[in-house]
Design a protein around this motif. Structure first.
Motif, PDB file in Angstrom:
ATOM      1  N   PRO A  80       0.817  -1.212   0.000  1.00 51.56           N
ATOM      2  CA  PRO A  80       0.000   0.000   0.000  1.00 51.56           C
ATOM      3  C   PRO A  80       0.851   1.264   0.000  1.00 51.56           C
ATOM      4  N   GLU A  81       0.235   2.340  -0.454  1.00 49.20           N
ATOM      5  CA  GLU A  81       0.904   3.638  -0.370  1.00 49.20           C
ATOM      6  C   GLU A  81       0.223   4.444   0.723  1.00 49.20           C
ATOM      7  N   LEU A  82       0.995   5.292   1.393  1.00 51.18           N
ATOM      8  CA  LEU A  82       0.478   6.157   2.450  1.00 51.18           C
ATOM      9  C   LEU A  82       0.425   7.587   1.954  1.00 51.18           C
ATOM     10  N   VAL A  83      -0.721   8.228   2.200  1.00 52.18           N
ATOM     11  CA  VAL A  83      -0.885   9.654   1.911  1.00 52.18           C
ATOM     12  C   VAL A  83      -1.330  10.305   3.209  1.00 52.18           C
ATOM     13  N   ILE A  84      -0.639  11.364   3.602  1.00 58.70           N
ATOM     14  CA  ILE A  84      -1.020  12.125   4.790  1.00 58.70           C
ATOM     15  C   ILE A  84      -1.438  13.517   4.331  1.00 58.70           C
ATOM     16  N   ARG A  85      -2.626  13.928   4.738  1.00 59.69           N
ATOM     17  CA  ARG A  85      -3.142  15.246   4.382  1.00 59.69           C
ATOM     18  C   ARG A  85      -3.566  15.957   5.657  1.00 59.69           C
ATOM     19  N   GLU A  86      -3.566  17.280   5.598  1.00 60.31           N
ATOM     20  CA  GLU A  86      -4.031  18.085   6.721  1.00 60.31           C
ATOM     21  C   GLU A  86      -5.249  18.880   6.292  1.00 60.31           C
ATOM     22  N   GLY A  87      -6.292  18.842   7.122  1.00 60.82           N
ATOM     23  CA  GLY A  87      -7.500  19.595   6.828  1.00 60.82           C
ATOM     24  C   GLY A  87      -8.734  18.891   7.353  1.00 60.82           C
ATOM     25  N   GLU A  88      -9.878  19.336   6.873  1.00 54.60           N
ATOM     26  CA  GLU A  88     -11.150  18.718   7.244  1.00 54.60           C
ATOM     27  C   GLU A  88     -11.285  17.393   6.498  1.00 54.60           C
ATOM     28  N   ALA A  89     -11.746  16.359   7.200  1.00 55.91           N
ATOM     29  CA  ALA A  89     -11.746  14.999   6.662  1.00 55.91           C
ATOM     30  C   ALA A  89     -12.479  14.869   5.327  1.00 55.91           C
ATOM     31  N   VAL A  90     -13.718  15.317   5.263  1.00 53.43           N
ATOM     32  CA  VAL A  90     -14.493  15.146   4.034  1.00 53.43           C
ATOM     33  C   VAL A  90     -13.822  15.869   2.869  1.00 53.43           C
ATOM     34  N   HIS A  91     -13.384  17.089   3.100  1.00 51.30           N
ATOM     35  CA  HIS A  91     -12.720  17.856   2.040  1.00 51.30           C
ATOM     36  C   HIS A  91     -11.461  17.135   1.550  1.00 51.30           C
ATOM     37  N   GLU A  92     -10.672  16.618   2.465  1.00 51.56           N
ATOM     38  CA  GLU A  92      -9.416  15.964   2.084  1.00 51.56           C
ATOM     39  C   GLU A  92      -9.655  14.632   1.370  1.00 51.56           C
ATOM     40  N   ILE A  93     -10.675  13.905   1.768  1.00 56.30           N
ATOM     41  CA  ILE A  93     -11.010  12.655   1.072  1.00 56.30           C
ATOM     42  C   ILE A  93     -11.436  12.962  -0.360  1.00 56.30           C
ATOM     43  N   LEU A  94     -12.318  13.941  -0.506  1.00 52.14           N
ATOM     44  CA  LEU A  94     -12.779  14.309  -1.848  1.00 52.14           C
ATOM     45  C   LEU A  94     -11.625  14.826  -2.705  1.00 52.14           C
ATOM     46  N   ALA A  95     -10.718  15.594  -2.108  1.00 53.61           N
ATOM     47  CA  ALA A  95      -9.558  16.109  -2.844  1.00 53.61           C
ATOM     48  C   ALA A  95      -8.651  14.966  -3.295  1.00 53.61           C
ATOM     49  N   GLN A  96      -8.444  13.980  -2.424  1.00 55.60           N
ATOM     50  CA  GLN A  96      -7.596  12.844  -2.791  1.00 55.60           C
ATOM     51  C   GLN A  96      -8.205  12.057  -3.940  1.00 55.60           C
ATOM     52  N   ILE A  97      -9.515  11.842  -3.884  1.00 58.08           N
ATOM     53  CA  ILE A  97     -10.200  11.125  -4.959  1.00 58.08           C
ATOM     54  C   ILE A  97     -10.070  11.891  -6.273  1.00 58.08           C
ATOM     55  N   LYS A  98     -10.228  13.196  -6.204  1.00 54.23           N
ATOM     56  CA  LYS A  98     -10.136  14.030  -7.414  1.00 54.23           C
ATOM     57  C   LYS A  98      -8.714  14.041  -7.984  1.00 54.23           C
ATOM     58  N   GLU A  99      -7.720  14.099  -7.104  1.00 58.67           N
ATOM     59  CA  GLU A  99      -6.323  14.198  -7.533  1.00 58.67           C
ATOM     60  C   GLU A  99      -5.748  12.876  -8.043  1.00 58.67           C
ATOM     61  N   ASP A 100      -6.319  11.755  -7.627  1.00 54.62           N
ATOM     62  CA  ASP A 100      -5.793  10.457  -8.028  1.00 54.62           C
ATOM     63  C   ASP A 100      -6.873   9.693  -8.800  1.00 54.62           C
ATOM     64  N   PRO A 101      -6.870   9.804 -10.120  1.00 50.12           N
ATOM     65  CA  PRO A 101      -7.915   9.159 -10.917  1.00 50.12           C
ATOM     66  C   PRO A 101      -7.880   7.625 -10.886  1.00 50.12           C
ATOM     67  N   SER A 102      -6.814   7.032 -10.343  1.00 46.28           N
ATOM     68  CA  SER A 102      -6.765   5.571 -10.268  1.00 46.28           C
ATOM     69  C   SER A 102      -7.553   5.022  -9.074  1.00 46.28           C
ATOM     70  N   ILE A 103      -7.996   5.897  -8.189  1.00 47.85           N
ATOM     71  CA  ILE A 103      -8.816   5.441  -7.061  1.00 47.85           C
ATOM     72  C   ILE A 103     -10.191   5.074  -7.596  1.00 47.85           C
ATOM     73  N   GLY A 104     -10.592   3.827  -7.336  1.00 53.02           N
ATOM     74  CA  GLY A 104     -11.852   3.327  -7.875  1.00 53.02           C
ATOM     75  C   GLY A 104     -12.933   3.078  -6.843  1.00 53.02           C
ATOM     76  N   VAL A 105     -12.532   2.913  -5.561  1.00 55.58           N
ATOM     77  CA  VAL A 105     -13.499   2.621  -4.508  1.00 55.58           C
ATOM     78  C   VAL A 105     -13.013   3.243  -3.204  1.00 55.58           C
TER      79      VAL A 105
END
Length: 151
Positions: A80-105
């Motif tokens: 697995p790869e680890l990504v650490i983000r700082e911010g509000e949880a929902v915003h950061e999850i949505l940002a990660q999904i948007k930034e990484d198009p290979s995320i499928g689920v």
């Protein structure tokens, strides 16, 4: 390659979400991204103190991640790869999904408290209709054997 995005936090249900993501990834030839989010209010101190606290928090996250990563590598053959983000949880999850198009689920663990499945599941459920990917909720009380059977 498609990836499962799973959230690393201190909740009990996080373990089942990690197991599910790793087992599904192993059986489908996918990958796993583990996302840990540091809330913004965590570092409301003087700059020097905040920097030290931020570094300690990151070290704690990496140590926690390594436990799951070792299990995924040893038992499931997933690195697995680890990504650490700082911010509000929902915003950061949505940002990660948007930034990484290979995320499928998106995989979340649902808590078993009488108050509900947990704040993250509740907040993400409100976003479910707008997500560009499916969200899988893994019951926190589901046994390891049952998880293996459904993956």
């Amino acid at each position: 390659m498609r990836k499962f995005l799973v959230i690393l936090d201190d909740s009990r249900e996080c373990l089942n979400a990690m197991r599910f993501a790793a087992m599904r990834a192993a059986k489908t030839g996918a990958g796993v991204t583990i996302l840990s989010i540091i809330p913004p209010e965590e570092f409301n101190h003087w700059i020097g103190v905040a920097d030290l606290m931020r570094e300690e928090t990151r070290e704690r996250i990496v140590a926690h991640y390594e436990v799951f990563a070792k299990w995924m590598r040893d038992r499931q053959g997933i690195d697995p790869e680890l990504v650490i983000r700082e911010g509000e949880a929902v915003h950061e999850i949505l940002a990660q999904i948007k930034e990484d198009p290979s995320i499928g689920v998106l995989v979340l663990g649902a808590g078993t408290e009488k108050s509900g499945p947990g704040p993250l599941v509740s907040a993400m459920s409100k976003q479910a209709g707008f997500l560009p990917i499916p969200m899988t909720l893994v019951p926190g009380e589901m046994s390891k054997e049952r998880l293996e059977a459904v993956t």
